[in-house]
Design an enzyme around this catalytic site. Structure first.
Site, short mmCIF file in Angstrom:
data_model
loop_
_atom_site.label_atom_id
_atom_site.label_comp_id
_atom_site.label_asym_id
_atom_site.label_seq_id
_atom_site.Cartn_x
_atom_site.Cartn_y
_atom_site.Cartn_z
N SER A 304 0.80 -1.22 0.00
CA SER A 304 0.00 0.00 0.00
C SER A 304 0.83 1.27 0.00
O SER A 304 1.89 1.34 0.65
CB SER A 304 -0.92 0.03 1.23
OG SER A 304 -1.80 -1.07 1.23
N HIS A 380 -7.59 0.18 5.89
CA HIS A 380 -7.22 -1.22 6.14
C HIS A 380 -7.34 -1.58 7.62
O HIS A 380 -7.79 -2.68 7.95
CB HIS A 380 -5.80 -1.48 5.63
CG HIS A 380 -5.70 -1.49 4.14
ND1 HIS A 380 -6.36 -2.42 3.36
CD2 HIS A 380 -5.04 -0.68 3.27
CE1 HIS A 380 -6.10 -2.19 2.09
NE2 HIS A 380 -5.30 -1.14 2.00
#
Length: 444
Positions: A304, A380
């Site tokens: 990410s 997340h």
């Protein structure tokens, strides 16, 4: 395999078109076409036949689409002022509740509190392709709110209705590959928000390679318009950099040999659906789909970006957070004063102090509204993932260096811990991280 059925085609689509065409020929509709948009909306809320209502809704949406940005802003203010709560009906409902306090009077009060603008949006949604038109209308509204904060009240009407119209039960998960219709793949190219897709060959590497998967959510009312999509790499290790994943020349791994599924790009497609959560459902459903297809997969992890890091770091130069040290502020000054890209690249390579600063940002910094400061981290962690690792020079592209001086992170989705991690983050503001990441705070 992508199995898209265009809601505009077939019997239902033909029927709606026929009904609308009939309605458009009615005198009542013809007379409305030349009237101001606000009057068209008022007429739409009056009692009328179905055909007339469908045609009037379509005409109003067409009229709206032709407005300039300034005219749209004025229109939204008119909706706010003229399509609010029916105060007389609300007074009656309040009086009834205060007298009786029954379930019936409570429900009557509830519905009396609803502004007329919500009913107007429902009527507009009856038009063919009305849902997509309203999603685009809300995108316009969101763009106007920063300079017109009063319009936030109207935006609440959109988000309230969209929360119902786009709930998980209506969404369909599709696996997109090279057999997916070109008009859908074109939209994937256009909407990719993390790692730009530069060509059709670039897309082929992500959608058609045997060790790559591309999944998206679709809604029957939006036709070929995706809501959100995620790109997945099947690997035999946990990656720390994006370039090997995106490389055009690489060896393809037989997918049955993969042990790790890497979510390396998640893109929301519709600005008008901001705040409507799809990603948490998407990742969990994709995990289940991959586990079913490839039983050997053991690890589900992201690679990410950290889009808010450099912005936060620069803020420390003016008003340091309590979590940053004087040495870290000096490091930020040094990085910001790098004379060119090459100098910055050298400063950030194997820079342990930068890694410690990154850990401070991810683990200790907090948003004013609570939770992690970084938007990707909030997403997340809120889904129940664990912050697994930090990688310097994970993304040395111009965008990666500009946003986070090149570093990327892994968030791991451990099936047995997702719910526990989610509750710890949501209820206790606790960021769950691996011992490897946690140790960075102790050694900074």
């Amino acid at each position: 395999m992508f199995q898209f059925i265009d809601s505009r085609k077939g019997f239902l689509g033909d029927l709606l078109t026929t009904v609308t065409d009939i309605g458009r020929n009615l005198d009542a509709v013809i007379k409305q076409q030349e009237k101001p948009l606000l009057e068209q909306c008022t007429a739409l809320l009056s009692k009328q036949g179905e055909a007339t209502g469908l045609a009037q809704a379509q005409q109003a949406l067409r009229h709206y689409a032709q407005l300039s940005r300034e005219e749209k802003c004025t229109f939204f203010y008119h909706l706010l002022e003229n399509f609010g709560v029916d105060k007389a009906a609300l007074d009656v409902a309040i009086a009834d509740w205060q007298t009786n306090k029954t379930e019936s009077s409570a429900r009557t009060l509830h519905f009396a509190c609803e502004p007329m603008s919500q009913n107007l949006l429902r009527r507009l949604n009856q038009a063919p392709n009305g849902t997509l038109a309203l999603v685009n209308m809300r995108a316009d509204l969101i763009g106007l709110i920063p300079k017109n904060p009063a319009l936030k009240a109207l935006d609440n009407d959109f988000s309230h209705l969209f929360g119902s119209w786009f709930n998980r039960g209506f969404l369909k998960l599709e696996l997109m590959d090279w057999s997916t219709p070109a008009e859908v793949l074109e939209k994937v190219i256009a909407y990719e928000a993390v790692h730009e897709i530069t060509s059709w060959e670039d897309l082929r590497q992500r959608a058609a390679a045997p060790d790559r998967r591309l999944y998206g959510y679709f809604h029957p009312a939006l036709g070929t318009e995706p809501l959100i999509f995620v790109e997945v790499a099947l690997t035999d290790h946990i990656p720390g950099a994006i370039s090997p994943i995106l490389a055009k020349q690489r060896e393809h791994l037989p997918p049955e040999e993969a042990t790790t599924a890497v979510f390396y790009s998640i893109s929301n497609c519709q600005k008008g659906l901001k705040g409507i959560s799809f990603g948490n459902f998407l990742i969990k459903q994709v995990v289940e789909s991959l586990r079913h297809e490839f039983p050997n997969l053991e690890t589900f992890i992201t690679l990410s970006p950290v889009p808010g890091f450099r912005r936060w770091a620069k803020q420390q130069l003016e008003k340091p957070d309590a979590v940053t040290t004087a040495q870290q502020v000096e490091l930020i000054k040094e990085l910001e004063s790098a004379p060119d890209r090459e100098a910055l690249w050298k400063l950030t390579k194997d820079n342990k102090a930068l890694k410690h600063l990154a850990a401070t940002y991810l683990l200790s910094a907090r948003s004013p509204r609570g939770g992690a400061t970084d938007p990707v981290s909030r997403f997340h962690l809120g889904n129940g993932a664990r912050l697994e690792d930090i990688h310097l020079h994970g993304d040395t592209s111009e965008n990666g260096m500009n946003n986070a001086w090149g570093f990327m992170v892994n968030y791991q989705y451990q099936i047995k811990s997702i719910e526990k991690n989610h509750e710890a983050y949501i209820n206790n503001d606790e960021i769950i991280a691996s011992p490897k990441v946690m140790s960075l705070l102790k050694t900074r």
